[in-house]
Design a protein around this motif. Sequence first.
Motif, PDB file in Angstrom:
ATOM      1  N   UNK A 104     -27.048  22.185  -4.522  1.00 48.88           N
ATOM      2  CA  UNK A 104     -25.867  22.897  -3.999  1.00 48.88           C
ATOM      3  C   UNK A 104     -26.080  23.306  -2.543  1.00 48.88           C
ATOM      4  N   UNK A 105     -27.331  23.536  -2.186  1.00 45.22           N
ATOM      5  CA  UNK A 105     -27.639  24.064  -0.852  1.00 45.22           C
ATOM      6  C   UNK A 105     -27.729  22.970   0.207  1.00 45.22           C
ATOM      7  N   UNK A 106     -27.732  21.706  -0.208  1.00 44.30           N
ATOM      8  CA  UNK A 106     -27.846  20.624   0.779  1.00 44.30           C
ATOM      9  C   UNK A 106     -26.678  20.621   1.763  1.00 44.30           C
ATOM     10  N   UNK A 107     -25.502  21.109   1.327  1.00 46.81           N
ATOM     11  CA  UNK A 107     -24.344  21.179   2.237  1.00 46.81           C
ATOM     12  C   UNK A 107     -24.614  22.134   3.395  1.00 46.81           C
ATOM     13  N   UNK A 160     -28.164  25.040   8.416  1.00 50.99           N
ATOM     14  CA  UNK A 160     -28.090  26.491   8.635  1.00 50.99           C
ATOM     15  C   UNK A 160     -29.118  27.245   7.797  1.00 50.99           C
ATOM     16  N   UNK A 161     -29.180  26.954   6.498  1.00 48.38           N
ATOM     17  CA  UNK A 161     -29.988  27.757   5.581  1.00 48.38           C
ATOM     18  C   UNK A 161     -31.472  27.423   5.619  1.00 48.38           C
ATOM     19  N   UNK A 162     -31.807  26.230   6.062  1.00 47.22           N
ATOM     20  CA  UNK A 162     -33.215  25.821   6.029  1.00 47.22           C
ATOM     21  C   UNK A 162     -33.787  25.562   7.417  1.00 47.22           C
ATOM     22  N   UNK A 204     -24.667  34.183   7.035  1.00 45.98           N
ATOM     23  CA  UNK A 204     -25.861  33.952   6.217  1.00 45.98           C
ATOM     24  C   UNK A 204     -27.049  34.796   6.686  1.00 45.98           C
ATOM     25  N   UNK A 205     -27.101  35.068   7.991  1.00 48.72           N
ATOM     26  CA  UNK A 205     -28.261  35.758   8.558  1.00 48.72           C
ATOM     27  C   UNK A 205     -28.105  37.277   8.624  1.00 48.72           C
ATOM     28  N   UNK A 206     -27.000  37.792   8.094  1.00 49.16           N
ATOM     29  CA  UNK A 206     -26.691  39.220   8.293  1.00 49.16           C
ATOM     30  C   UNK A 206     -27.743  40.153   7.692  1.00 49.16           C
TER      31      UNK A 206
END
Length: 206
Positions: A39-42, A46-48, A195-197
Amino acid sequence: MEVIQKYFPGLTDEQINHFSRLKDIYSDWNQQINVISRKDMANFYEHHVLHSLAIGLFIKFSPGTTIIDVGTGGGFPGLPLAIMFPEVNFTLIDSIGKKIKVVKAVAATLHLKNVTALQTRAENYKGQFDFIVSRAVTTLPEFYKQTQHLVSPKQKNAITNGILYLKGGDLTDEINPFKSRISSTRLSDYFDEPFFSTKKILHLSF
């Protein structure tokens, strides 16, 4: 990939090429070995990737710096940092062999000569490094106990050798035991994305 260039506009052509290829390489490996939530590949960049590169905004490592990424999983934050700092030497370790298999494959595909990947536990590993980096593998006090023997006393960077730890949430209880030895920087100071908040970078100096 655009989000990387948004915050790092000065990348070389080689770095742009490496970062651009990362998602496809991980997507291929993820079909065989699930190292990143599907799910996180999208949100891969940003996330990785960008999350890992926050360390590169906190400090510009001097050439020849040595870094160990403990509990690297699929290679984060170590592999994005190795692309960002080609003159810095990275050792990526994890206790799970299939994750290290992916890390080695990604590094080999991109011809990253500054990366060594090993299946081992930090407690059992011998060696000394300028910095330990990690993305929230456990509480910071526990992580410190497992890794403190890995930090070299010789200084070559603008900040003191130690641990650079990426983690989110309320970290008051984890930070308190270290008093003045630790600093906490909000990633929202660097990045606009929600995401970074709640995410931070902790620097525990030795």
